[in-house]
Design a protein around this motif. Structure first.
Motif, short mmCIF file in Angstrom:
data_model
loop_
_atom_site.label_atom_id
_atom_site.label_comp_id
_atom_site.label_asym_id
_atom_site.label_seq_id
_atom_site.Cartn_x
_atom_site.Cartn_y
_atom_site.Cartn_z
N GLY A 258 -12.43 -5.73 12.46
CA GLY A 258 -13.29 -6.45 11.96
C GLY A 258 -13.49 -7.05 11.53
O GLY A 258 -12.66 -6.91 10.50
N GLY A 259 -14.76 -8.18 10.63
CA GLY A 259 -14.74 -8.70 9.72
C GLY A 259 -14.67 -7.51 8.79
O GLY A 259 -14.32 -8.22 7.71
N GLY A 260 -15.36 -6.26 8.65
CA GLY A 260 -15.80 -6.01 7.76
C GLY A 260 -14.61 -4.78 7.22
O GLY A 260 -13.99 -3.40 6.40
N SER A 261 -13.02 -5.20 8.55
CA SER A 261 -12.42 -3.63 7.91
C SER A 261 -11.84 -3.85 6.90
O SER A 261 -11.29 -5.04 5.81
CB SER A 261 -10.75 -4.72 8.96
N LEU A 262 -11.13 -3.14 6.38
CA LEU A 262 -10.96 -2.45 4.84
C LEU A 262 -8.77 -3.26 4.68
O LEU A 262 -8.81 -2.20 5.66
CB LEU A 262 -11.21 -1.34 4.38
N VAL B 284 -11.18 -11.81 27.36
CA VAL B 284 -12.06 -11.55 26.64
C VAL B 284 -11.57 -11.12 25.15
O VAL B 284 -11.80 -9.78 25.36
CB VAL B 284 -13.62 -11.79 26.67
N VAL B 285 -12.14 -11.51 24.07
CA VAL B 285 -11.53 -11.00 22.76
C VAL B 285 -12.89 -11.37 22.09
O VAL B 285 -13.48 -11.82 21.32
CB VAL B 285 -10.18 -10.98 21.58
N ASP B 286 -13.98 -9.70 21.72
CA ASP B 286 -15.00 -10.02 20.49
C ASP B 286 -14.74 -9.08 19.55
O ASP B 286 -14.45 -8.33 19.62
CB ASP B 286 -16.34 -9.18 21.94
N VAL B 287 -14.82 -10.24 18.94
CA VAL B 287 -14.74 -9.28 17.05
C VAL B 287 -15.85 -9.28 16.24
O VAL B 287 -16.36 -10.33 16.47
CB VAL B 287 -13.45 -10.15 16.47
N GLY B 288 -16.25 -8.22 16.08
CA GLY B 288 -17.66 -7.83 15.00
C GLY B 288 -17.37 -7.65 14.29
O GLY B 288 -16.24 -7.86 13.35
N GLY B 289 -17.83 -7.15 13.42
CA GLY B 289 -17.60 -6.72 11.97
C GLY B 289 -17.35 -5.80 11.78
O GLY B 289 -16.17 -5.08 10.98
N THR B 290 -16.93 -4.37 12.96
CA THR B 290 -15.96 -2.98 12.61
C THR B 290 -15.07 -2.44 13.60
O THR B 290 -14.01 -2.70 13.38
CB THR B 290 -17.76 -1.72 12.85
N THR C 66 -14.49 -5.32 -2.63
CA THR C 66 -13.59 -4.14 -1.64
C THR C 66 -13.03 -5.37 -1.22
O THR C 66 -13.74 -6.94 -0.69
CB THR C 66 -14.93 -3.04 -0.68
N LEU C 67 -11.63 -5.35 -0.19
CA LEU C 67 -10.86 -6.37 0.14
C LEU C 67 -10.78 -6.47 1.40
O LEU C 67 -10.46 -4.84 2.57
CB LEU C 67 -8.78 -6.47 -0.67
N THR C 68 -11.10 -6.95 2.03
CA THR C 68 -11.61 -6.97 4.10
C THR C 68 -10.45 -7.67 4.83
O THR C 68 -10.23 -8.68 4.08
CB THR C 68 -13.62 -6.85 4.34
N LYS D 276 -2.07 -2.26 6.07
CA LYS D 276 -2.98 -0.95 7.00
C LYS D 276 -4.17 -2.34 6.99
O LYS D 276 -5.25 -2.80 5.86
CB LYS D 276 -2.98 -0.34 7.38
N VAL D 277 -4.85 -2.19 8.14
CA VAL D 277 -6.07 -2.79 8.51
C VAL D 277 -7.27 -2.06 9.55
O VAL D 277 -6.74 -2.00 10.96
CB VAL D 277 -5.81 -4.49 9.54
N GLY D 278 -7.90 -2.01 8.92
CA GLY D 278 -9.23 -0.84 9.67
C GLY D 278 -8.45 0.66 9.52
O GLY D 278 -7.25 0.81 9.48
N PRO D 279 -9.00 1.20 10.76
CA PRO D 279 -10.77 1.20 11.30
C PRO D 279 -10.99 1.20 10.20
O PRO D 279 -12.51 1.37 10.74
CB PRO D 279 -10.25 2.08 12.48
N GLU D 280 -11.59 1.76 8.87
CA GLU D 280 -12.30 1.99 8.24
C GLU D 280 -12.85 0.23 7.81
O GLU D 280 -12.38 -0.25 8.07
CB GLU D 280 -12.09 2.80 7.16
N SER D 281 -14.50 0.68 7.88
CA SER D 281 -14.66 -0.90 7.75
C SER D 281 -16.19 -0.38 6.79
O SER D 281 -16.87 0.72 6.61
CB SER D 281 -15.17 -1.53 9.19
N VAL D 282 -16.79 -1.52 5.85
CA VAL D 282 -17.70 -1.71 5.27
C VAL D 282 -18.94 -2.42 6.67
O VAL D 282 -20.03 -1.84 6.11
CB VAL D 282 -17.47 -2.76 4.38
N GLY D 283 -19.28 -2.13 7.21
CA GLY D 283 -20.01 -2.62 8.60
C GLY D 283 -20.83 -3.85 7.68
O GLY D 283 -20.42 -4.34 7.11
N PHE D 284 -21.84 -3.05 8.10
CA PHE D 284 -23.31 -4.18 7.83
C PHE D 284 -23.91 -4.30 6.38
O PHE D 284 -23.48 -5.69 6.49
CB PHE D 284 -24.11 -3.89 8.12
#
Length: 517
Positions: free
Chosen positions: A318-322, A273-279, A352-354, A331-339
């Motif tokens: 995640g969806g909000g990953s920079l 199972v791959v569970d992708v959230g915002g972060t 911000t490009l996410t 580079k994608v993430g690990p920093e994220s804009v989160g909610f």
């Protein structure tokens, strides 16, 4: 009778309402708030409005919460505790909490005691319990206004009598309002790790009491009179009363809710199972419909423990990953804009490009205002898309125990980032309502009880030991809220301990059943 499931994630708090046949009547996503509780209230409100159901029809409410995890990681709202180890003179070399981070010890209070007692691996006493010393400690703790107590004893998994007797004495002095955690009810073999697990449990009793109270208040405000359950980190439920006693079992319940939801939605019992959230993205494995358990000791907030935890790999995607380019490399993430994604991502009017912007620009989905990313550099979009794909594929390879391809189930709102073909996957499944699989997993979960004990087969016949362990697991499931008529053994494991004399064997049993009506 309807059920409402709420799951608190790092970015979103999801809510669903299910009917008696587990059909989704309504679902909602709301941003997780800093105090967590407000986000829960908002999710309940949103899903009620969408469903239009009469709140009086909702008879069960299930909550998967990060309250306990956040409290330990952030060092906030922890109880002032005392740790009493029963093991003098055998265990004086290393004191309780020795391996804990200094700032965490400071938050919970450095109240540690070692008293005479404990047992050998075969259940024989090392020394009698020093009851007078326990009484003296109880009077001292009363003056110190300690809020919770953890008791650990040598080989209490074999013979818990000293832990139980110490708790009786302390309750005589302190009353029933101070929670007392017994290590044999929480951890596994290994005194220090089991002691740590018990101490962490004691430390989060206060925060979970607040969380349960807030959830009850939120339900009452909406005129919902329902039985309240919290999700455990093995993918099952426990009553609110049971959760108040064992709050540490809620840690890592979020990923397990997603795994259980993925199993239910896809009808796959054995899959990745791959569970992708915002972060973050959490990757786990289903074995017979339940999360595979980690076989190694797990650190929580810098503390090494040995109580059960799901085997999860988390990556900063995640969806909000920079998304940015550094020295020609994407580079994608690990920093994220989160909610904050609903304000800061390009497609939502931000600057911000996410990773979500990349998914929209590549045509994988249509969210927000696609025109805001139509002029993105195509080479950048292609490289970022490939980077996201390779990050997920690497994590899948890490968690697999066999080179054979396995079904991969994509869930979570951020799973729009992941393509429909992945290396190492026999097939990729994106089930209906994948975006709220976590809340669905909470709402459809069974209630379980688990026992992990060491038996000396020189003292008891093997068949009798197995029978006793299974009986104890069934009892634990019933205490946690399961209907006795539906409880069955879902996992059994026997491990001979060749390094211990006395023909010792470790028996682990899990029983699960449906909710009591």
């Amino acid at each position: 009778m309807l059920r409402i499931g709420i799951d608190v994630g790092g970015t979103n708090t999801d809510g669903v309402i299910l009917d008696e046949k587990n059909n989704v009547i309504a679902k909602a996503k709301t941003p997780t708030t800093e105090d967590v509780t407000t986000g829960i209230v908002n999710a309940i409100d949103a899903v009620l409005k969408k469903s239009g159901v009469d709140p009086a029809e909702i008879k069960y409410a299930m909550l998967g919460t990060t309250h306990a995890t956040n409290a330990i990681v952030e060092r906030k709202n922890l109880a002032k505790i005392a740790v009493i180890r029963i093991g003098k003179p055998a265990t004086l070399a290393i004191k309780p909490l020795t391996s804990w981070p200094a700032d965490l010890v400071e938050k919970v209070g450095n109240n540690i005691y070692i008293v005479q007692g404990g047992h050998e691996f075969d259940g024989r006493e090392i020394a009698p319990l020093d009851e007078e010393e326990i009484r003296r400690i109880g009077k001292e703790l009363k003056e110190k206004n300690v809020e919770a107590i953890a008791i650990s004893s040598v080989f209490s998994l074999v013979n818990p009598e000293h832990e139980k007797r110490a708790a009786e004495i302390l309750r005589e002095i302190l009353g029933d309002n101070i929670p007392i955690t017994l290590s044999h009810e929480i951890g596994s073999l290994g005194l220090l790790e089991r002691e740590n697990a018990a101490a962490l449990n004691a430390a989060v009793t206060k925060v979970i009491k607040t969380a349960v109270g807030a959830f009850k208040a939120a339900l009452a405000e909406k005129n919902i009179d329902a039985q309240l359950y919290l999700t455990q980190n093995d993918g099952t439920l426990m009553t609110a009363e049971y959760a108040l006693k064992y709050p540490v079992l809620t840690i890592a319940s979020g990923p397990t809710n997603s795994l259980r939801g993925a199993a239910f939605l896809s009808n796959e019992k054995n899959a990745i199972v791959v569970d992708v959230g915002g972060t973050t993205t959490d990757i786990g494995i289903l074995v017979n419909g339940f999360p595979r358990e980690s076989s190694v000791a797990v650190e929580i907030g810098g503390v090494r423990t040995n109580f059960r935890m799901p085997d999860i790999i988390s990556i900063g995607l995640g969806g909000g990953s920079l998304v940015r380019e550094e020295n020609g490399e994407i580079k994608v993430g690990p920093e994220s804009v989160g909610f904050r994604i609903v304000n800061e991502a390009l497609v939502f009017g931000g600057n911000t490009l996410t990773a979500t912007d990349i998914a929209v620009a590549s045509g994988r989905c249509s969210i927000g205002d696609p025109s805001r990313v139509k002029n993105l550099d195509r080479n950048l979009v292609a490289k970022a898309t490939e980077k996201i794909k390779s990050m997920v594929e690497e994590a899948i390879e890490k968690i697999k125990t066999s080179p054979e391809p396995m079904p991969v189930i994509l869930v979570g709102g951020g799973s729009i980032l992941v393509p429909d073909e992945l290396k190492g996957a026999s097939k990729v499944i994106r089930p209906p309502n994948y975006d709220v699989a976590n809340a669905i997993g909470a709402a459809i979960a069974q209630v379980s009880g688990e026992v992990d004990r060491v038996f000396s087969l020189d003292q008891i016949r093997r068949e009798k030991a197995i029978e006793e362990a299974k009986r104890m697991a069934v009892e634990e499931a019933i205490k946690a809220g399961a209907n006795p008529d539906t409880v069955e053994i879902v996992n059994f494991e026997e491990i001979p301990l060749a390094y211990l004399p006395g023909n010792a064997t470790r028996i682990r049993v899990k029983a699960a059943g449906y909710l009591s009506k």
